[in-house]
Motif scaffolding. Structure first.
Motif, PDB file in Angstrom:
ATOM      1  N   ASP A 302       0.841  -1.198   0.000  1.00 34.88           N
ATOM      2  CA  ASP A 302       0.000   0.000   0.000  1.00 34.88           C
ATOM      3  C   ASP A 302       0.874   1.244   0.000  1.00 34.88           C
ATOM      4  N   ILE A 323      -2.581   9.527  -9.928  1.00 36.85           N
ATOM      5  CA  ILE A 323      -3.099   8.169  -9.740  1.00 36.85           C
ATOM      6  C   ILE A 323      -2.261   7.158 -10.528  1.00 36.85           C
ATOM      7  N   ASN A 327       0.213   4.166  -8.957  1.00 41.00           N
ATOM      8  CA  ASN A 327       0.151   2.775  -9.440  1.00 41.00           C
ATOM      9  C   ASN A 327       1.562   2.216  -9.592  1.00 41.00           C
ATOM     10  N   PRO A 339      -1.298  -3.834  -9.259  1.00 37.03           N
ATOM     11  CA  PRO A 339      -2.219  -2.908  -8.591  1.00 37.03           C
ATOM     12  C   PRO A 339      -3.626  -3.518  -8.524  1.00 37.03           C
ATOM     13  N   ASN A 342      -7.392   1.188  -6.033  1.00 37.57           N
ATOM     14  CA  ASN A 342      -6.984   2.585  -5.920  1.00 37.57           C
ATOM     15  C   ASN A 342      -7.776   3.273  -4.816  1.00 37.57           C
ATOM     16  N   GLY A 385      -7.705   5.883 -13.407  1.00 35.14           N
ATOM     17  CA  GLY A 385      -8.092   4.643 -12.743  1.00 35.14           C
ATOM     18  C   GLY A 385      -8.857   3.715 -13.668  1.00 35.14           C
ATOM     19  N   ILE A 390      -8.060  -0.759 -12.748  1.00 39.61           N
ATOM     20  CA  ILE A 390      -7.865  -0.935 -11.309  1.00 39.61           C
ATOM     21  C   ILE A 390      -9.097  -0.370 -10.610  1.00 39.61           C
ATOM     22  N   THR A 392     -11.453   1.531  -8.145  1.00 45.72           N
ATOM     23  CA  THR A 392     -11.242   2.718  -7.311  1.00 45.72           C
ATOM     24  C   THR A 392     -12.451   2.899  -6.407  1.00 45.72           C
ATOM     25  N   THR A 413      -2.533   3.404  -3.998  1.00 43.03           N
ATOM     26  CA  THR A 413      -2.699   2.132  -4.701  1.00 43.03           C
ATOM     27  C   THR A 413      -2.251   0.972  -3.826  1.00 43.03           C
TER      28      THR A 413
END
Lengths: 983, 271
Positions: A302, A323, A327, A339, A342, A385, A390, A392, A413
């Motif tokens: 994280d 963002i 990642n 990843p 998010n 995102g 990924i 979010t 992420t």
């Protein structure tokens, strides 16, 4: 010869309709609009291929195209064309270029290119100035251009011109020597505003203070030479606040080891020792992300980052690079994590606030208004995102007018990585001497120069526009897939890291610590366009790049794989072991610095601080008689209201593992925590949440931090998180961190991080700080203003859940269920949303007793494990009243509650309803489980305050037994969803 | 023998893992094939019974969703794909995969005219990416993938899913039983264009179509994201109810998995 292809809809175009709506929301009336996508192709193409290209762009079912021919503007009054300025990332153009290359089976030559723009036709009785302002609702002059013609001019000139925004750089391409044998003033000027160009302008901040400049001068004196500009830039990047966290590392009053070592790191070390064999931390504070054990086979990683300064200038570009950049902190963790989730968090000013701000006294450089910042940031994370595949799910939006000059944009992420890769621990990586230095992904341009040093400075008129970048999520997706899904498990590299702040200057120098040195050739770095000087190539923050160390014998295989995946991979040098950092350009050494000096030469800072607490006025008005309308007002407050419009536009279902979603229950209430099941073949999940109370900082930053930590934990526990399998991340976003008082506030907050993480035995595993979130400029009257964000600490939590079927959401489930308040309520309204509603700050800020709270959370977790809880909501901003309303709205059933059932010293109904005392959870329990639940809660304060109704009535009795609120869920829901519904 | 599903990946496709998982859960064997590898080794298709175009953002939706990947396939693989389609095999495109199939002209391919663009998936009426759960009604007797499904709750996540076709094409696909899924309200009635039930403004609430043979399916919603009950937005309600009734919480949400099971049994039956 350049060609211009215009593609437009033959049928109703939703984009045109929303454009009209949007323009009207800014106060302009237009009757109609049409949109065309414009592709300017600066390359010789045979007629047939040109036509095929146009056919590739337009689906004949609903689109048509024109080549080198003006559109018919009949019925429209104005034409606006918006395109990019030279050098700005144009993703659509890159895709079309690839398509044409595929079609022709030949690459574009140097100098040839494609540029996209968008053409709007507008109908309406408007003056040119109004049209200019309409254009401004849809473009940012920092990165884009707008051409405007009225219909007469458009017809007369046969349409818009062909504009080719090609980058033309004519600078002298060499490294310059910089003379540091100058006065202290000049030395400070170099440190503050950068090396001077021949024309007297400066290159932008190095963010080096006088002491550092002198240390550098001394170092090069010993080498009997002057530093090159590249060396100076490189040292500045490596020593920047952004990279070295100089304030957290500095000797701080009596704390000689510094705040980070003495508080944050020490607490984590102590917790790990205490936990012994139950220690789940695997990698803390050292790599691009922190990592904890997920299960026997996997780790979860994280990282939360901020991208504040770039987002103030170009909200879309700032947020998308934020963002997509974070990642890469997953992809760059260990040998490369995938990843999987998010996070986002935004601190904005009220989007309805239209007061302008300027960078300069003559009002020449207008800052973006809060609404445009908000919309751009939200859209940036949307594209970044969603395009990356990924989910979010988790985030928040917080509002305070002090974010008007500089918003805070938090992006995080979470990654998933096998614990072992090719038989070795996946978090161990080591660039070996002799390995190639390889960069993969995007090319280097002038975009993003000075990002690291710039974010270490306050935002003012000298802030470089080149600090802005636009992300290219697909280039990154390609490299991410190639690395995490293929190259990693084939064992094709020894180490990997992300290119973030400082570009390759930081990533290579950082990785070279593993081997002991590097020797790099800048001529080999792939460029977007010619003409960049060596130092620019070295520090550019062009996006979507990773640096890897690839053993020589594995290079052919690695290169072949990357080629086949459409990922550009280039050897730019070799890792060495001789302790030297060497950079070459056109055969000349342009950098030769000892690794030791580069990484350890930074002079230790000594910080002194003080902290004077302010006293504020307390509200004196009596308890309002109509608390129903007060509750509705509270639900409309920006920091309490639904932000469903954000949740709906962020894909939270991709990867197929969503469990507790961003919108909960039939009433679609924004939850405070999300649960995701990252392995499709396992029941295990992760819970993510956060806590943040900037308004408490006005009263006391120690309690602000304590409340943030408590909330981050409590929110996760409320959906079923296990407090024994949880970790935290810190993001300090401070202001004016050269002022003693601000530093005093910082020290108190960091101390709380130590006390409370240790108290809960929940360790910090990663963190980041951004210390100068101040805006210096001018208001609408031309008066000088400084707007500093309130000291803001975001605490994020990450927990592992053994079985996701033991989770709960915030929606009440069945009529007749009992409503319990767990935890104590005190008169703690200082900094609360209720006091803000009344126009006061107050003094009694919530204080956290971690011993009691810990017991509450542990007991609560056991109750969830026994399936005794039907629903639960963490009591946060807006207190019990708001929690009761949200849980009812979510479930679609009314509630009746009696505040007199709560044992408390609070004397007023409104205080009791809206106190923000921490460590409280509101839960509903099936009557069948009453005894079991109460037994489970033994030893912690809990109060049976009411029950779920069989209708839509929402009724609350006050301390004296009288009805103080009588409403319906529909009314509450309307209030809750009203404020932000039109965004 | 398990039928083999080939999932095309690369260039921003991103739903391949959960789609492959769903196919495997249903009894197929899944294999990822990068589009560039397929161009290089075209006979890779020969070994597959099911060709899958998973969801995602191929080429970032630049120049219009699905177009760029479709153009690449048209340039490099059109013969092989047409050959595959003519055999008694299955093709499915989900979300971005549906957009690719439409751009390739493999759907709806009226009169078996594979390769002709006949419909479009335009920008959602709110011109914004939208992620939410919706309800569908199955509408086709012909589509191999959807037999035995009546209503299904399922998530959508797209910016361009607004189904558009001319009146003539609409008439044809209706006549030919090619309309597979329609957006409906919670009470089972057609959404009739009403947001959020019809989340994107699709004509006649169309969420998915098939070709005339029923062997090629394209749909905007994501069945692969709905195969677990825990994916379902009503999961917490349902779970609490079952707990109180002393019943077990089922793991699989049958209607969603059925899409994949149907594909698998199509071949099992034959063997």
């Amino acid at each position: 010869m350049a060609y211009r292809i215009e593609v437009g809809f033959k049928v109703k175009d939703a984009r045109a309709l929303t454009f009209i709506k949007r323009v009207s929301s800014f106060g302009f009336k237009i009757e109609d609009a049409r949109l065309f996508d414009v592709y300017t192709i600066d390359k010789e193409l045979p007629e047939k291929e040109l036509k095929v290209t146009a056919e590739m762009l337009a689906n004949p079912v609903y689109e048509d195209f024109k080549i080198n021919k003006a559109n018919d503007i009949k019925g429209f009054d104005w034409a606006i064309e918006i395109g990019y300025l030279p050098g700005v990332t144009d993703n659509i153009a890159s895709t079309l270029k690839e398509e044409i290359e595929d079609l022709l089976n030949e690459k574009f030559a140097g100098g040839e290119g494609i540029y996209t723009s968008r053409l709007y036709f507008i109908k309406g009785k408007l003056k040119r100035e109004q049209v200019e302002n309409i254009a401004l609702t849809s473009y940012n002059p920092l990165i884009q251009r707008a051409e405007i013609k009225d219909s007469k001019q458009y017809i007369k000139e046969k349409g818009m011109e062909i504009i080719i925004p090609k980058v033309r750089l004519s600078s002298d391409i060499k490294a310059d020597e910089v003379d540091l044998e100058v006065s202290d003033e000049e030395l400070m000027a170099i440190g503050k505003s950068g090396v001077q160009n021949a024309d007297g302008t400066r290159r932008g901040p190095l963010a080096l203070d006088l002491v550092s400049m002198k240390v550098i001068r001394e170092y090069f004196n010993k080498k009997w030479r002057k530093p090159t500009d590249l060396e100076l830039e490189s040292i500045a990047q490596t020593w920047s606040e952004h990279c070295k966290h100089t304030i957290f590392a500095a000797s701080f009053d009596e704390i000689k080891k510094g705040l980070y070592k003495e508080y944050i790191q020490k607490s984590t070390n102590e917790i790990r020792k205490r936990k012994g064999k139950d220690d789940f931390c695997v990698s803390v504070f050292t790599d691009n992300s922190g990592a904890i054990i997920f299960d026997n086979e996997y780790l979860v990683t994280d990282k939360v980052e901020t991208h504040n300064s770039p987002s103030a200038l170009d909200p879309f570009g700032g947020a998308i690079t934020g963002i997509v950049g974070v990642n890469r902190d997953a992809i760059g963790f260990g040998m490369g994590a995938k990843p999987i989730v998010n996070r986002y968090g935004y601190c904005f000013a009220d989007p309805r606030d239209e007061r302008p701000l300027y960078k300069t006294a003559d009002k020449s450089q207008k800052m973006l208004i809060p609404r445009k910042i908000m919309e751009g940031v939200i859209q940036g994370v949307n594209v970044g995102g969603n395009c990356s595949g990924i989910p979010t799910p988790q985030g928040f939006a917080y509002f305070d007018e002090r974010y008007r000059g500089k918003p805070l944009v938090f992006v995080g992420t979470i990654g998933l990585i096998p614990r072992k890769v090719n038989g070795k621990n996946s978090c161990d990586k080591c660039a070996n001497a002799g390995d190639y230095i390889v960069v993969i992904g995007g090319r280097v341009g002038a975009d993003g120069i000075h990002g690291a040093t710039f974010s270490s400075e306050a935002l003012s008129s000298g802030s470089p526009a080149t600090a802005v970048q636009i992300g290219d999520p697909i280039t990154q997706k390609k490299l991410s897939d190639a690395v995490v899904k293929e190259a990693r498990d084939m064992g094709l590299y020894n180490s990997i890291t992300d290119n973030g702040a400082g570009g390759i200057s930081c990533s290579v120098a950082e990785m070279a610590k593993e081997s002991g040195g590097f020797d790099l050739d800048l001529d080999k770095v792939p460029l977007k366009y010619p003409g960049l000087t060596p130092w620019e190539i070295w520090v550019s923050e062009s996006q979507e790049r990773m640096t890897l160390s690839v053993p020589k014998q594995k290079w052919p295989k690695f290169k072949d794989l990357m080629d086949r995946r459409g990922v550009e991979a280039t050897i730019i040098g070799t890792f060495t072991g001789d302790g030297q950092a060497i950079v070459r350009f056109k055969g000349q050494e342009v950098m030769n610095v000892d690794m030791e000096f580069l990484h350890e030469g930074l002079p230790k800072k000594f910080i002194t601080s003080k902290y004077t607490k302010e006293k504020y006025e307390e509200p004196k008005n009596p308890c309002p008689i109509n608390l129903t309308s007060v509750l509705e007002k509270m639900l409309k407050r920006l920091n309490i209201a639904s932000f469903e419009f954000i949740s709906n536009q962020y894909d939270h279902e991709v990867q197929g593992g969503s469990v507790i979603k961003p919108l909960q229950g039939k009433g679609r209430v924004n939850g405070y925590a999300s649960v995701v099941k990252p392995r499709l073949d396992s029941k295990r999940g992760i819970v993510v949440s956060q806590g943040l109370y900037p308004s408490y900082s006005d009263i006391d930053t120690y309690h602000m931090a304590a409340s943030s930590i408590d909330t981050a934990i409590r929110n996760a526990v409320s959906v079923g998180g296990n407090p024994k399998k949880m970790a935290l991340l810190d993001n300090f976003c401070w202001c004016s961190s050269n002022e003693e008082e601000r530093l005093g506030q910082l020290k108190a907050a960091v101390k709380a991080c130590y006390d409370y993480s240790l108290g809960y035995e929940i360790p910090f595993i990663s963190g980041k700080d951004s210390m100068f979130n101040d805006f210096k400029g001018f208001n609408e009257k031309g008066q000088e203003v400084k707007i500093s964000v309130p000291p803001t600490l975001l605490v994020s939590s990450l927990g592992v859940i053994d079985d996701i079927s033991y989770t709960i959401d915030c929606a009440v489930k069945e009529p007749g269920d009992l409503v319990y308040l767990v935890g104590e309520t005190k008169e703690e309204l200082g900094g609360s949303e209720y006091f803000k509603e009344l126009g006061f700050v107050g003094n009694l800020v919530p204080q956290v007793d971690f011993k009691k709270a810990k017991k509450i959370y542990e007991n609560f977790y056991q109750a969830v494990q026994k399936r005794l809880i039907a629903s639960a909501i963490s009591v946060v901003s807006g207190g019990l009243g708001v929690a009761l309303a949200k849980t009812a709205i979510a479930g679609g059933f009314g509630i009746e509650a009696d505040l007199s059932k709560i044992k408390t010293g609070v004397k007023r109904d409104d205080w009791l309803l809206f106190s923000e005392s921490q460590s409280r959870i509101l839960a509903t329990v099936s009557p069948k489980n009453k005894e079991k639940f109460e037994k489970e809660m033994a030893g912690v304060p809990f109060y049976l305050i009411g029950k779920v109704r069989n209708d839509d009535q929402f009724v609350i009795k006050g301390l004296k037994g009288k009805e103080i609120i009588n409403s319906k869920i529909n009314n509450l829901e309307k209030a809750y969803k009203e404020t932000l519904k039109n965004y | 023998m398990k039928p083999k599903a080939i999932h095309i990946v690369g260039y921003g496709i991103n739903c391949e893992e959960e789609t492959a998982f769903a196919f495997e859960k249903a009894g197929a064997e899944s294999k990822f094939v990068h589009i560039n590898d397929l161009i290089e080794k075209k006979n890779l298709l020969d070994e597959a019974q099911i060709l899958v175009f998973p969801g995602g953002f191929s080429y970032g939706d630049d120049t219009g969703s699905g177009k760029a990947l479709a153009n690449k396939i048209r340039n490099r693989l059109s013969e092989e794909i047409l050959k595959f389609v003519e055999k008694d095999k299955l093709v499915v495109g989900i979300c971005n995969g549906f957009q690719v199939l439409v751009s390739l002209g493999l759907l709806p391919a009226t009169n078996k005219n594979y390769g002709k663009k006949e419909v479009g998936l335009l920008y959602n009426t709110n011109a914004r990416f939208e992620c939410r759960w919706i309800r569908l009604k199955m509408n086709s007797k012909k589509c191999i993938f959807t037999q035995g499904i009546d209503e299904i709750d399922i998530p959508i996540a797209h910016g361009e899913g607004n189904f558009y076709a001319s009146k003539e094409i609409l008439k044809k696909i209706n006549q030919n039983d090619q309309v597979v899924f329609k957006y409906i309200k919670e009470n089972g009635q057609l959404a009739n264009g009403e947001f959020p039930y019809n989340p994107n403004g699709s004509l006649e609430d169309i969420a998915g179509i098939c070709d005339e043979t029923g062997r090629i399916l394209g749909m905007m919603p994501h069945p692969e994201r709905a195969i677990f009950t825990s994916n379902h937005p009503d999961y917490q309600f349902m779970k609490e109810k079952l707990i109180r009734e002393g019943k077990k919480i089922p793991e699989i949400y049958e209607p969603a998995l059925k899409v994949f099971q149907n594909a698998v049994s199509y071949f099992k039956v034959k063997v």
